[in-house]
Structures are given as C-alpha cells and as structure tokens.
Motif scaffolding. Structure first.
Motif, PDB file in Angstrom:
ATOM      1  N   GLY A  15       0.794  -1.221   0.000  1.00  0.00           N
ATOM      2  CA  GLY A  15       0.000   0.000   0.000  1.00  0.00           C
ATOM      3  C   GLY A  15       0.824   1.267   0.000  1.00  0.00           C
ATOM      4  N   SER A  17       4.319   3.749  -1.107  1.00  0.00           N
ATOM      5  CA  SER A  17       4.800   4.364  -2.345  1.00  0.00           C
ATOM      6  C   SER A  17       6.314   4.448  -2.360  1.00  0.00           C
ATOM      7  N   VAL A  63       0.370  -2.684 -13.706  1.00  0.00           N
ATOM      8  CA  VAL A  63       0.718  -1.464 -12.960  1.00  0.00           C
ATOM      9  C   VAL A  63      -0.126  -0.258 -13.371  1.00  0.00           C
ATOM     10  N   ARG A  66      -1.553   2.620 -11.065  1.00  0.00           N
ATOM     11  CA  ARG A  66      -0.777   2.681  -9.816  1.00  0.00           C
ATOM     12  C   ARG A  66       0.594   3.330 -10.028  1.00  0.00           C
ATOM     13  N   MET A  82       5.645   4.955  -7.936  1.00  0.00           N
ATOM     14  CA  MET A  82       4.937   3.704  -7.684  1.00  0.00           C
ATOM     15  C   MET A  82       4.064   3.871  -6.442  1.00  0.00           C
ATOM     16  N   ASN A  83       2.767   3.796  -6.635  1.00  0.00           N
ATOM     17  CA  ASN A  83       1.808   3.914  -5.536  1.00  0.00           C
ATOM     18  C   ASN A  83       1.053   2.607  -5.361  1.00  0.00           C
ATOM     19  N   SER A  84       0.414   2.472  -4.225  1.00  0.00           N
ATOM     20  CA  SER A  84      -0.388   1.271  -3.926  1.00  0.00           C
ATOM     21  C   SER A  84       0.401   0.005  -4.210  1.00  0.00           C
ATOM     22  N   LEU A  85       1.599  -0.031  -3.706  1.00  0.00           N
ATOM     23  CA  LEU A  85       2.489  -1.157  -4.004  1.00  0.00           C
ATOM     24  C   LEU A  85       1.964  -2.455  -3.405  1.00  0.00           C
ATOM     25  N   LYS A  86       2.205  -3.527  -4.143  1.00  0.00           N
ATOM     26  CA  LYS A  86       1.788  -4.859  -3.748  1.00  0.00           C
ATOM     27  C   LYS A  86       3.007  -5.754  -3.611  1.00  0.00           C
ATOM     28  N   ASP A  89       4.916  -6.663  -6.652  1.00  0.00           N
ATOM     29  CA  ASP A  89       5.780  -5.669  -7.298  1.00  0.00           C
ATOM     30  C   ASP A  89       7.237  -5.833  -6.866  1.00  0.00           C
TER      31      ASP A  89
END
Length: 117
Positions: A15, A17, A63, A66, A82-86, A89
């Motif tokens: 979640g 960045s 991606v 995001r 990079m946002n909302s990282l999982k 990733d």
C-alpha cells in the motif's frame, strides 16, 4: 554511449509508495525512449513502463493506475512513481534507454524494490 544511474529503491509496506529515478549522461541527445523493467529470480525481465521523447507512455497492465512514468524537462532523467504497491511488485527494477539510429539498449545497474510487511 549512455550511462545510467538509478536510485530510490528500498523496502516498503504493502500500500505504500516509492519513487525511482534514473539519471542519464553521455549521448543523451540520441535517446528516443526511456523505460523501466523489472525482474524476479527465475523469470524474464518484463517491461513496467516506457515513455518516448514525445511524451507517449506505455504501461504493463499490472501497474496501470498505480505507477506513473515521467521525465524532467531536460529529458535526461526518468522517474517511476509507484503507488499502492503490492507484494508482487517486489523485483529488481532496471532503467532502460534506447538510442538512435539502431535502437541500441542501455541498462542501469538495477535497484531492489521489496514490498513486504
């Protein structure tokens, strides 16, 4: 010849960045596309995002929405926000540029991005 220096990788919680940067030097006038790829052990390197000198962008489906790729005004630095990282990733991220006239590729040294709680 083009030299690429990356920065900005690290450990982030799901979640979160991160912003990757890649500074190009050398024959930057010959660059016509800049991008980011990523690779995990045992898998092929895959395109994450790319941007042309004209500003056209392309993103991997995984991606879209995001990640955002951009360049500075001088077009010698490319960024990947990079946002909302999982967790998926997590990978080594490589900066890439392609130059005229033959489309030769240059690669950065890679920067580790780890998404984990």
């Amino acid at each position: 010849q083009v030299q690429l220096v990356e920065s900005g990788g690290g450990l982030v919680q799901p979640g979160g960045s991160l912003r990757l940067s890649c500074a190009a030097s050398g024959s930057i006038f010959s660059i016509y596309i800049m991008g980011w790829y990523r690779q995990v052990p045992g898998k092929q390197r895959e395109l994450v995002a790319s941007i042309t000198t004209g500003g056209s962008t392309n993103y991997a489906d995984s991606v879209k929405g995001r990640f955002t790729i951009s360049t500075d005004n001088a077009k010698d630095t490319v960024y990947l926000q990079m946002n909302s990282l999982k967790s998926e990733d997590t990978a080594v991220y490589y900066c890439n540029v392609r130059v005229k006239p033959f489309g030769v590729n240059y690669w950065g040294q890679g920067t580790q991005v780890t998404v984990s709680s």
